[in-house]
Design a protein around this motif. Structure first.
Motif, PDB file in Angstrom:
ATOM      1  N   ALA A  67       0.816  -1.164  -0.176  1.00 39.76           N
ATOM      2  CA  ALA A  67      -0.044  -0.047   0.049  1.00 39.76           C
ATOM      3  C   ALA A  67       1.062   1.322  -0.078  1.00 39.76           C
ATOM      4  CB  ALA A  67      -0.925   0.008   1.096  1.00 39.76           C
ATOM      5  N   ASN A  68       1.983   1.393   0.780  1.00 42.37           N
ATOM      6  CA  ASN A  68       2.872   2.284   0.859  1.00 42.37           C
ATOM      7  C   ASN A  68       3.502   2.641  -0.255  1.00 42.37           C
ATOM      8  OD1 ASN A  68       2.109   3.877   3.288  1.00 42.37           O
ATOM      9  ND2 ASN A  68       3.057   2.135   4.615  1.00 42.37           N
ATOM     10  N   ALA A  69       3.854   1.479  -0.905  1.00 46.84           N
ATOM     11  CA  ALA A  69       4.572   1.609  -2.294  1.00 46.84           C
ATOM     12  C   ALA A  69       3.808   2.214  -3.340  1.00 46.84           C
ATOM     13  CB  ALA A  69       5.007   0.358  -2.722  1.00 46.84           C
ATOM     14  N   ASP A  70       2.552   1.856  -3.466  1.00 46.53           N
ATOM     15  CA  ASP A  70       1.541   2.621  -4.199  1.00 46.53           C
ATOM     16  C   ASP A  70       1.385   4.181  -4.033  1.00 46.53           C
ATOM     17  OD1 ASP A  70       1.036   0.415  -6.264  1.00 46.53           O
ATOM     18  OD2 ASP A  70      -0.324  -0.437  -4.811  1.00 46.53           O
ATOM     19  N   ARG A  71       1.439   4.262  -2.536  1.00 51.88           N
ATOM     20  CA  ARG A  71       1.185   5.586  -2.298  1.00 51.88           C
ATOM     21  C   ARG A  71       2.325   6.768  -2.734  1.00 51.88           C
ATOM     22  NH1 ARG A  71      -2.937   7.126   1.434  1.00 51.88           N
ATOM     23  NH2 ARG A  71      -1.699   8.849   2.332  1.00 51.88           N
ATOM     24  N   GLY A  72       3.460   5.852  -2.582  1.00 49.58           N
ATOM     25  CA  GLY A  72       4.790   6.745  -2.953  1.00 49.58           C
ATOM     26  C   GLY A  72       4.807   6.792  -4.309  1.00 49.58           C
ATOM     27  N   VAL A  73       4.396   5.929  -5.291  1.00 49.41           N
ATOM     28  CA  VAL A  73       4.395   6.136  -6.668  1.00 49.41           C
ATOM     29  C   VAL A  73       3.283   7.488  -7.103  1.00 49.41           C
ATOM     30  CG1 VAL A  73       3.419   5.283  -8.946  1.00 49.41           C
ATOM     31  CG2 VAL A  73       4.915   3.734  -7.324  1.00 49.41           C
ATOM     32  N   ASN A  74       2.472   7.468  -5.956  1.00 43.76           N
ATOM     33  CA  ASN A  74       1.466   8.661  -6.321  1.00 43.76           C
ATOM     34  C   ASN A  74       1.919  10.031  -5.560  1.00 43.76           C
ATOM     35  OD1 ASN A  74      -1.003   7.805  -8.033  1.00 43.76           O
ATOM     36  ND2 ASN A  74      -0.156   5.924  -6.838  1.00 43.76           N
ATOM     37  N   ASN A  75       3.086  10.023  -4.947  1.00 37.89           N
ATOM     38  CA  ASN A  75       3.651  11.137  -4.233  1.00 37.89           C
ATOM     39  C   ASN A  75       2.689  11.418  -2.861  1.00 37.89           C
ATOM     40  OD1 ASN A  75       5.645  13.066  -3.828  1.00 37.89           O
ATOM     41  ND2 ASN A  75       4.415  14.569  -4.776  1.00 37.89           N
ATOM     42  N   LEU A  76       2.197  10.360  -2.375  1.00 39.56           N
ATOM     43  CA  LEU A  76       1.530  10.613  -1.150  1.00 39.56           C
ATOM     44  C   LEU A  76       2.346  10.074   0.022  1.00 39.56           C
ATOM     45  CD1 LEU A  76      -2.118   9.055  -2.266  1.00 39.56           C
ATOM     46  CD2 LEU A  76      -1.383  11.583  -1.719  1.00 39.56           C
ATOM     47  N   GLU A  77       1.981  10.870   1.253  1.00 41.46           N
ATOM     48  CA  GLU A  77       2.328  10.246   2.574  1.00 41.46           C
ATOM     49  C   GLU A  77       2.323   8.873   2.897  1.00 41.46           C
ATOM     50  OE1 GLU A  77       2.923  12.539   6.987  1.00 41.46           O
ATOM     51  OE2 GLU A  77       1.386  13.186   5.613  1.00 41.46           O
ATOM     52  N   THR A  78       3.494   8.400   3.448  1.00 42.58           N
ATOM     53  CA  THR A  78       3.194   7.201   4.072  1.00 42.58           C
ATOM     54  C   THR A  78       2.437   7.004   5.234  1.00 42.58           C
ATOM     55  OG1 THR A  78       5.868   6.606   3.354  1.00 42.58           O
ATOM     56  CG2 THR A  78       4.592   5.380   5.108  1.00 42.58           C
ATOM     57  N   LEU A  79       1.684   5.974   5.178  1.00 42.67           N
ATOM     58  CA  LEU A  79       0.638   5.421   6.172  1.00 42.67           C
ATOM     59  C   LEU A  79       1.512   4.908   7.279  1.00 42.67           C
ATOM     60  CD1 LEU A  79      -2.049   3.650   4.200  1.00 42.67           C
ATOM     61  CD2 LEU A  79      -1.982   6.176   5.113  1.00 42.67           C
ATOM     62  N   THR A  80       1.010   5.243   8.565  1.00 41.88           N
ATOM     63  CA  THR A  80       2.012   4.770   9.608  1.00 41.88           C
ATOM     64  C   THR A  80       1.050   3.664  10.168  1.00 41.88           C
ATOM     65  OG1 THR A  80       2.455   7.154  10.275  1.00 41.88           O
ATOM     66  CG2 THR A  80       2.673   5.443  12.290  1.00 41.88           C
ATOM     67  N   TRP A  81       1.708   2.451  10.651  1.00 43.92           N
ATOM     68  CA  TRP A  81       1.301   1.449  11.448  1.00 43.92           C
ATOM     69  C   TRP A  81       0.515   1.894  12.680  1.00 43.92           C
ATOM     70  CZ3 TRP A  81      -0.331  -3.098   9.855  1.00 43.92           C
ATOM     71  CH2 TRP A  81      -0.844  -4.257  10.800  1.00 43.92           C
ATOM     72  N   GLU A 248      -1.593  22.209   7.081  1.00 40.15           N
ATOM     73  CA  GLU A 248      -0.031  22.251   7.286  1.00 40.15           C
ATOM     74  C   GLU A 248       0.598  21.447   6.251  1.00 40.15           C
ATOM     75  OE1 GLU A 248       0.624  21.018  11.223  1.00 40.15           O
ATOM     76  OE2 GLU A 248      -0.157  22.516  12.183  1.00 40.15           O
ATOM     77  N   ASP A 249       1.622  21.859   5.911  1.00 42.14           N
ATOM     78  CA  ASP A 249       2.593  21.490   4.836  1.00 42.14           C
ATOM     79  C   ASP A 249       2.777  20.061   5.208  1.00 42.14           C
ATOM     80  OD1 ASP A 249       2.279  23.599   3.094  1.00 42.14           O
ATOM     81  OD2 ASP A 249       3.844  24.491   3.852  1.00 42.14           O
ATOM     82  N   ALA A 250       2.422  19.025   4.525  1.00 42.49           N
ATOM     83  CA  ALA A 250       2.902  17.671   4.844  1.00 42.49           C
ATOM     84  C   ALA A 250       4.441  17.263   4.489  1.00 42.49           C
ATOM     85  CB  ALA A 250       1.918  16.752   4.415  1.00 42.49           C
ATOM     86  N   THR A 251       5.173  16.619   5.075  1.00 44.51           N
ATOM     87  CA  THR A 251       6.549  16.515   5.038  1.00 44.51           C
ATOM     88  C   THR A 251       6.548  14.893   4.398  1.00 44.51           C
ATOM     89  OG1 THR A 251       7.407  17.896   6.450  1.00 44.51           O
ATOM     90  CG2 THR A 251       8.880  16.140   5.500  1.00 44.51           C
ATOM     91  N   LEU A 252       6.672  14.545   3.047  1.00 39.33           N
ATOM     92  CA  LEU A 252       6.556  12.950   2.736  1.00 39.33           C
ATOM     93  C   LEU A 252       8.199  12.432   3.636  1.00 39.33           C
ATOM     94  CD1 LEU A 252       5.712  13.429  -1.227  1.00 39.33           C
ATOM     95  CD2 LEU A 252       4.262  12.967   0.848  1.00 39.33           C
ATOM     96  N   VAL A 253       7.551  11.206   3.825  1.00 40.31           N
ATOM     97  CA  VAL A 253       8.798  10.548   4.410  1.00 40.31           C
ATOM     98  C   VAL A 253       9.164   9.468   3.477  1.00 40.31           C
ATOM     99  CG1 VAL A 253       9.307   8.996   6.511  1.00 40.31           C
ATOM    100  CG2 VAL A 253       7.763  11.047   6.699  1.00 40.31           C
ATOM    101  N   GLU A 254      10.380   9.186   3.430  1.00 46.63           N
ATOM    102  CA  GLU A 254      10.675   8.173   2.585  1.00 46.63           C
ATOM    103  C   GLU A 254      10.475   6.721   3.362  1.00 46.63           C
ATOM    104  OE1 GLU A 254      14.997   6.254   0.524  1.00 46.63           O
ATOM    105  OE2 GLU A 254      14.918   8.210   1.525  1.00 46.63           O
ATOM    106  N   TYR A 255       9.824   5.876   2.524  1.00 46.47           N
ATOM    107  CA  TYR A 255       9.155   4.647   3.073  1.00 46.47           C
ATOM    108  C   TYR A 255      10.310   3.569   3.061  1.00 46.47           C
ATOM    109  CZ  TYR A 255       6.459   0.754   4.315  1.00 46.47           C
ATOM    110  OH  TYR A 255       5.946  -0.368   4.847  1.00 46.47           O
ATOM    111  N   THR A 256      10.576   2.982   4.125  1.00 44.40           N
ATOM    112  CA  THR A 256      11.503   1.736   4.331  1.00 44.40           C
ATOM    113  C   THR A 256      10.444   0.515   4.668  1.00 44.40           C
ATOM    114  OG1 THR A 256      13.441   3.137   5.196  1.00 44.40           O
ATOM    115  CG2 THR A 256      13.362   0.777   5.170  1.00 44.40           C
ATOM    116  N   PRO A 257      10.584  -0.705   3.629  1.00 41.92           N
ATOM    117  CA  PRO A 257       9.571  -1.748   3.901  1.00 41.92           C
ATOM    118  C   PRO A 257      10.024  -2.240   5.360  1.00 41.92           C
ATOM    119  CG  PRO A 257      10.495  -1.713   1.685  1.00 41.92           C
ATOM    120  CD  PRO A 257      11.450  -0.780   2.449  1.00 41.92           C
ATOM    121  N   SER A 258       8.961  -2.744   5.758  1.00 43.80           N
ATOM    122  CA  SER A 258       8.967  -3.359   7.265  1.00 43.80           C
ATOM    123  C   SER A 258       8.956  -4.738   7.231  1.00 43.80           C
ATOM    124  CB  SER A 258       8.001  -2.857   7.964  1.00 43.80           C
ATOM    125  OG  SER A 258       6.699  -3.089   7.576  1.00 43.80           O
TER     126      SER A 258
END
Length: 332
Positions: A67-81, A248-258
């Motif tokens: 899911a987060n990989a697909d969000r990253g492709v679309n330049n969206l913020e990573t979902l937090t578990w 507020e401006d959202a800061t995109l976080v680079e996602y590291t697979p868990s």
């Protein structure tokens, strides 16, 4: 090493202009390897469906990564578990497994939001995706992304947290795994919300009561047989604070697979098998093309036919893999 590759893959005078890959021994080896990959994929997928305990333990992390990989492709913020959302998802999945249904709303009329409030997750935005009858995590994510509703949930910019649970059970007489994927954006209110089973008949709203505060009204953003997402309409003060936070401006976080490489391979037998079969098919096609183009005057019709047969076999196995393992995936 180069000499071996030259004999196996490239037509030239040292191998009588026939690559060893397209000779009888090479053809037999390719057939055995391809059928073996297909058979292993079927066996692993069957094991997953009939003994889902192991998969249920690692599937949530893999699906979160996808899911987060697909969000990253679309330049969206990573979902937090979120463990609380995961607990709500577990309760919903267990309820479906225990009662043998597959729906956003339970036979008793419990909506998805009942499970949010049961675990004390107060939200501003929330959504739910469901899946069943699958043996490959990539197939689940692809099925969700192919559906406009599910895709909208996964790529919803309002959602900030995710919780997933996978529970083995039986659906329509066959062993399966129930997957519940919950999305949320926590509310600013700190009170633990408690669901009261009061639903407005014929309306797209649901009333939530919380201790010592006014009821929260849930407004359905979108809903059909495929997916559901809602927005909680809270008090003016709270809504103002949350709107300011949203602005507020959202800061995109680079996602590291868990999830680990082993976990991703273990939960994607069909995807892995198709990848290997396609790679074999491409290799055969390249060798066949080299044989026809480079040694056009030295063509061996028999070995060219071998190559064409191998390509047909690989294509057939890829199609059967999809037909058997992926076509029955159900998502809601």
């Amino acid at each position: 090493m180069w000499c071996v590759m030259k004999r196996v893959f490239f037509p030239h005078h040292e191998n009588d202009h026939v690559p060893h890959l397209l000779r009888e021994a090479g053809v037999v080896a390719i057939v055995l390897i391809s059928v073996g990959i297909f058979g292993l994929s079927l066996f692993q997928s069957y094991s997953i469906r009939t003994n889902g305990e192991g998969l249920a333990a690692i599937l949530p992390a893999v699906l979160t990564d996808l899911a987060n990989a697909d969000r990253g492709v679309n330049n969206l913020e990573t979902l937090t578990w979120n463990d609380t959302l995961a607990e709500a998802a577990r309760l919903k999945a267990e309820h479906m497994a225990e009662h043998g249904y597959f729906s956003h709303t339970s036979p008793e009329g419990l909506s998805p939001w009942y499970w949010f409030y049961r675990v004390g997750y107060s939200f501003r935005y929330a959504g739910e995706n469901l899946a069943v009858n699958f043996s490959d995590s990539a197939d689940v994510e692809q099925a969700w992304m192919n559906s406009p509703g599910h895709r909208a949930n996964i790529l919803n910019e309002h959602f900030t947290e995710i919780g997933i649970s996978a529970v083995p059970g039986t659906f329509q007489g066959r062993p399966t795994i129930f997957v519940v994927q919950l999305f949320g954006s926590p509310s600013q209110r700190q009170e633990v919300a408690t669901l009261v089973s009061e639903q407005v008949a014929g309306a797209e709203t649901e009333v939530i009561a919380t201790p010592a505060v006014a009821p929260v009204i849930l407004e359905t953003i979108a809903e059909d047989e495929l997916f559901v997402a809602v927005e909680a309409q809270s008090s003016d003060a709270e809504a103002s604070a949350e709107e300011n936070a949203d602005g507020e401006d959202a800061t995109l976080v680079e996602y590291t697979p868990s999830s680990t490489v082993f976990e991703r391979l273990a939960t994607q037998p069909a995807t892995g098998a198709r990848g290997l079969l396609i790679a074999i098919g491409l290799l055969v096609a390249i060798v066949l093309l080299l044989m026809v183009v480079i040694e056009i005057k030295k063509q061996s019709p028999r070995h060219i036919v071998y190559g064409v047969i191998l390509l047909i076999l690989v294509a057939l196995l890829v199609y059967l893999d999809y037909l058997i393992l992926s076509k029955d995936v159900l998502v809601l």
